[in-house]
Design an enzyme around this catalytic site. Structure first.
Site, mmCIF file in Angstrom:
data_model
loop_
_atom_site.group_PDB
_atom_site.id
_atom_site.type_symbol
_atom_site.label_atom_id
_atom_site.label_comp_id
_atom_site.label_asym_id
_atom_site.label_seq_id
_atom_site.Cartn_x
_atom_site.Cartn_y
_atom_site.Cartn_z
ATOM 1 N N CYS A 191 6.652 10.698 -11.504
ATOM 2 C CA CYS A 191 6.939 10.225 -12.873
ATOM 3 C C CYS A 191 7.938 8.958 -12.785
ATOM 4 C CB CYS A 191 7.724 11.176 -13.461
ATOM 5 S SG CYS A 191 8.324 10.816 -15.137
ATOM 6 N N HIS A 193 1.192 4.983 3.386
ATOM 7 C CA HIS A 193 0.918 4.470 2.081
ATOM 8 C C HIS A 193 0.746 5.865 1.176
ATOM 9 C CE1 HIS A 193 -0.719 0.577 3.893
ATOM 10 N NE2 HIS A 193 0.715 0.658 3.785
ATOM 11 N N GLN A 207 -2.934 4.714 7.433
ATOM 12 C CA GLN A 207 -2.616 3.829 6.163
ATOM 13 C C GLN A 207 -3.365 4.755 5.131
ATOM 14 O OE1 GLN A 207 -3.023 -0.652 6.955
ATOM 15 N NE2 GLN A 207 -4.292 0.455 8.676
HETATM 16 C C1 BJW Z 1 -15.116 0.864 10.669
HETATM 17 C C2 BJW Z 1 -15.754 1.488 10.079
HETATM 18 C C3 BJW Z 1 -16.446 2.502 10.793
HETATM 19 C C4 BJW Z 1 -15.867 -0.025 8.221
HETATM 20 N N1 BJW Z 1 -15.769 2.512 12.012
HETATM 21 N N2 BJW Z 1 -14.329 0.924 11.709
HETATM 22 C C5 BJW Z 1 3.760 -10.712 5.777
HETATM 23 C C6 BJW Z 1 4.589 -9.529 6.484
HETATM 24 C C7 BJW Z 1 4.938 -8.390 5.917
HETATM 25 C C8 BJW Z 1 4.570 -8.338 4.741
HETATM 26 C C9 BJW Z 1 3.839 -9.114 4.147
HETATM 27 C C10 BJW Z 1 3.439 -10.173 4.593
HETATM 28 N N3 BJW Z 1 2.639 -11.038 4.039
HETATM 29 C C11 BJW Z 1 2.522 -10.471 2.610
HETATM 30 C C12 BJW Z 1 3.274 -9.350 2.640
HETATM 31 C C13 BJW Z 1 3.125 -8.137 1.721
HETATM 32 C C14 BJW Z 1 1.979 -7.214 1.683
HETATM 33 C C15 BJW Z 1 0.994 -7.315 2.673
HETATM 34 O O1 BJW Z 1 0.881 -6.977 3.857
HETATM 35 N N4 BJW Z 1 -0.249 -8.395 2.294
HETATM 36 C C16 BJW Z 1 -1.010 -8.535 2.798
HETATM 37 C C17 BJW Z 1 -2.344 -8.585 1.970
HETATM 38 C C18 BJW Z 1 -1.140 -10.146 3.182
HETATM 39 N N5 BJW Z 1 2.582 -5.743 2.114
HETATM 40 C C19 BJW Z 1 3.408 -5.119 1.229
HETATM 41 O O2 BJW Z 1 3.434 -5.362 0.112
HETATM 42 C C20 BJW Z 1 3.628 -3.608 1.958
HETATM 43 N N6 BJW Z 1 5.069 -3.477 1.516
HETATM 44 C C21 BJW Z 1 6.014 -4.485 2.061
HETATM 45 O O3 BJW Z 1 5.860 -5.261 2.879
HETATM 46 O O4 BJW Z 1 7.315 -4.112 1.509
HETATM 47 C C22 BJW Z 1 8.429 -4.995 1.898
HETATM 48 C C23 BJW Z 1 9.585 -4.349 0.829
HETATM 49 C C24 BJW Z 1 10.752 -3.904 1.485
HETATM 50 C C25 BJW Z 1 11.790 -3.659 0.946
HETATM 51 C C26 BJW Z 1 11.805 -3.311 -0.518
HETATM 52 C C27 BJW Z 1 10.434 -3.661 -0.987
HETATM 53 C C28 BJW Z 1 9.480 -4.309 -0.513
HETATM 54 C C29 BJW Z 1 3.098 -2.593 1.073
HETATM 55 C C30 BJW Z 1 1.687 -2.593 1.499
HETATM 56 C C31 BJW Z 1 0.946 -1.431 0.663
HETATM 57 C C32 BJW Z 1 -0.530 -1.541 0.916
HETATM 58 N N7 BJW Z 1 -1.149 -0.415 -0.279
HETATM 59 C C33 BJW Z 1 -2.570 -0.226 -0.082
HETATM 60 C C34 BJW Z 1 -2.908 0.660 -1.107
HETATM 61 C C35 BJW Z 1 -2.483 2.073 -0.869
HETATM 62 C C36 BJW Z 1 -2.788 3.128 -1.914
HETATM 63 C C37 BJW Z 1 -4.241 3.287 -2.005
HETATM 64 O O5 BJW Z 1 -5.175 3.735 -1.351
HETATM 65 O O6 BJW Z 1 -4.538 2.999 -3.457
HETATM 66 O O7 BJW Z 1 -2.949 0.362 1.144
HETATM 67 S S1 BJW Z 1 -3.477 -1.737 -0.184
HETATM 68 C C38 BJW Z 1 -4.599 -1.124 1.060
HETATM 69 O O8 BJW Z 1 -5.110 -1.879 2.339
HETATM 70 C C39 BJW Z 1 -4.314 0.274 1.400
HETATM 71 C C40 BJW Z 1 -4.715 0.271 2.632
HETATM 72 O O9 BJW Z 1 -3.877 1.209 3.364
HETATM 73 C C41 BJW Z 1 -4.248 -0.923 3.450
HETATM 74 C C42 BJW Z 1 -5.164 -1.454 4.607
HETATM 75 O O10 BJW Z 1 -6.440 -1.481 4.527
HETATM 76 P P1 BJW Z 1 -7.265 -0.881 5.662
HETATM 77 O O11 BJW Z 1 -6.991 0.494 5.691
HETATM 78 O O12 BJW Z 1 -7.176 -1.822 6.832
HETATM 79 O O13 BJW Z 1 -8.921 -1.080 4.906
HETATM 80 P P2 BJW Z 1 -9.701 -2.387 4.930
HETATM 81 O O14 BJW Z 1 -10.772 -2.159 3.951
HETATM 82 O O15 BJW Z 1 -9.053 -3.871 4.725
HETATM 83 O O16 BJW Z 1 -10.404 -2.409 6.341
HETATM 84 C C43 BJW Z 1 -11.417 -1.561 6.822
HETATM 85 C C44 BJW Z 1 -11.760 -1.524 8.088
HETATM 86 O O17 BJW Z 1 -12.463 -0.568 8.503
HETATM 87 C C45 BJW Z 1 -12.507 -3.100 8.319
HETATM 88 O O18 BJW Z 1 -11.945 -3.905 9.521
HETATM 89 C C46 BJW Z 1 -13.860 -2.634 8.876
HETATM 90 O O19 BJW Z 1 -14.333 -3.214 9.640
HETATM 91 C C47 BJW Z 1 -13.756 -1.227 9.681
HETATM 92 N N8 BJW Z 1 -14.440 -0.166 9.332
HETATM 93 N N9 BJW Z 1 -16.361 0.938 8.779
HETATM 94 C C48 BJW Z 1 -14.849 1.839 12.138
HETATM 95 N N10 BJW Z 1 -17.352 3.340 10.358
HETATM 96 ZN ZN ZN Z 2 9.085 12.980 -15.529
#
Ligand code: BJW
Ligand code: ZN
Length: 236
Positions: free
Chosen positions: A123, A115, A97
């Protein structure tokens, strides 16, 4: 730990899903938790098309700040251990991710970036994409030659994941006999759903995290600790 080592050795197809936690020990901030805030904003406030439409400058300032941290970051022993695991495994798919590119820098070859990449710009008008690693960007928001506004080449909330990459990730999860869920809070879908897909297809699911995630109840083995320490122990 011992059992997981054996599962790794015996698996014929391994799929791995990583999140921000794998890069935490490289100095890249995670999204949630104590260091998950930039100014007073949460990822959910900034990583959306609506936030960008309202205030592209603010959103770009967040990305510019993250790009400068990521540019200085180096892969940590967890990234290197995963690259080593790929080289040894019969079949191995690394799904991430993360947008930081640290897996690739550590030598992982097949990386499915769900992601996008923080180094790609797209653009809004002509849809053209380019890599741009300049820090800071000369102009915020940056502009395309066509005059359009450039946005980060990442996937925001409410946007679809790149179709082919998602399809490949789903297939890898479904066909895996061992699935590792590493350093992710597993609350963002559809990425988090890959663990359930693997589980319901019969894979063993192992989680590595410093804290329990939303999925910890459903997995076969939870290894608590930093991935930069546990992964090199598992993949010695
Ligand atoms: C350690 C550690 C160490 C710390 N060792 N561990 C239900 C079902 C399906 C979808 C949804 C739903 N409800 C809502 C949705 C929609 C939404 C969603 O999931 N929302 C939730 C918040 C509820 N999802 C979306 O919108 C996605 N798209 C979608 O569903 O499209 C449908 C569609 C279909 C057709 C047409 C149109 C639409 C898209 C999701 C995009 C997420 N984007 C981001 C930003 C990316 C760009 C950027 O980087 O700026 O992605 S948000 C952010 O969260 C980023 C990450 O990849 C993502 C996940 O976060 P991650 O990596 O888990 O980080 P943290 O901080 O949450 O956790 C860190 C972990 O590490 C913790 O557990 C710590 O304990 C641990 N840790 N140190 C090991 N040393
Ligand atoms: Zn352009």
């Amino acid at each position: 730990m011992h059992a997981v080592r054996e599962w790794l050795r015996d698996a014929s197809s391994i799929a791995v899903l990583t999140g921000a936690g794998v890069s935490a020990e490289s100095g890249v901030p995670t999204f949630r938790g104590s260091n998950g805030l930039w100014k007073q904003y949460r990822a959910e406030d900034l990583a959306t098309p609506g936030a960008f439409a309202r205030d592209p400058k603010l959103v770009w300032e967040w990305y510019d700040w993250r790009r400068s941290l990521i540019a200085q970051a180096k892969p940590n022993p967890g990234h290197y251990a995963l690259a080593k695991a790929e080289a040894r495994a019969r079949k191995f798919t690394l799904i991430t991710q993360n947008v930081d590119g640290l897996h690739e820098l550590a030598g992982s070859r097949k990386v499915l970036r769900l992601h996008g990449s923080i180094w790609m710009l797209r653009c809004l008008d002509c849809q053209s994409e380019r890599e741009d690693r300049r820090i800071p960007l000369p102009e915020i928001p940056p502009r395309c030659e066509c005059g359009g506004t450039l946005r980060p080449g990442v996937v925001w909330f409410g946007e679809a994941l790149p179709a082919k990459i998602w399809q490949d990730a789903e297939i890898a999860a479904r066909h895996s006999d061992l699935f590792l869920l590493i350093g992710t809070s597993a609350i963002v879908y559809p990425a988090a759903g890959l663990a359930s897909i693997a589980k319901s297809s019969g894979a063993r699911v192992v989680e590595i995290n410093i804290a329990e995630s939303g999925l910890s109840d459903t997995i076969d083995e939870f290894l608590q600790g930093p991935s930069g320490e546990l992964l090199p122990q598992l993949i010695a």
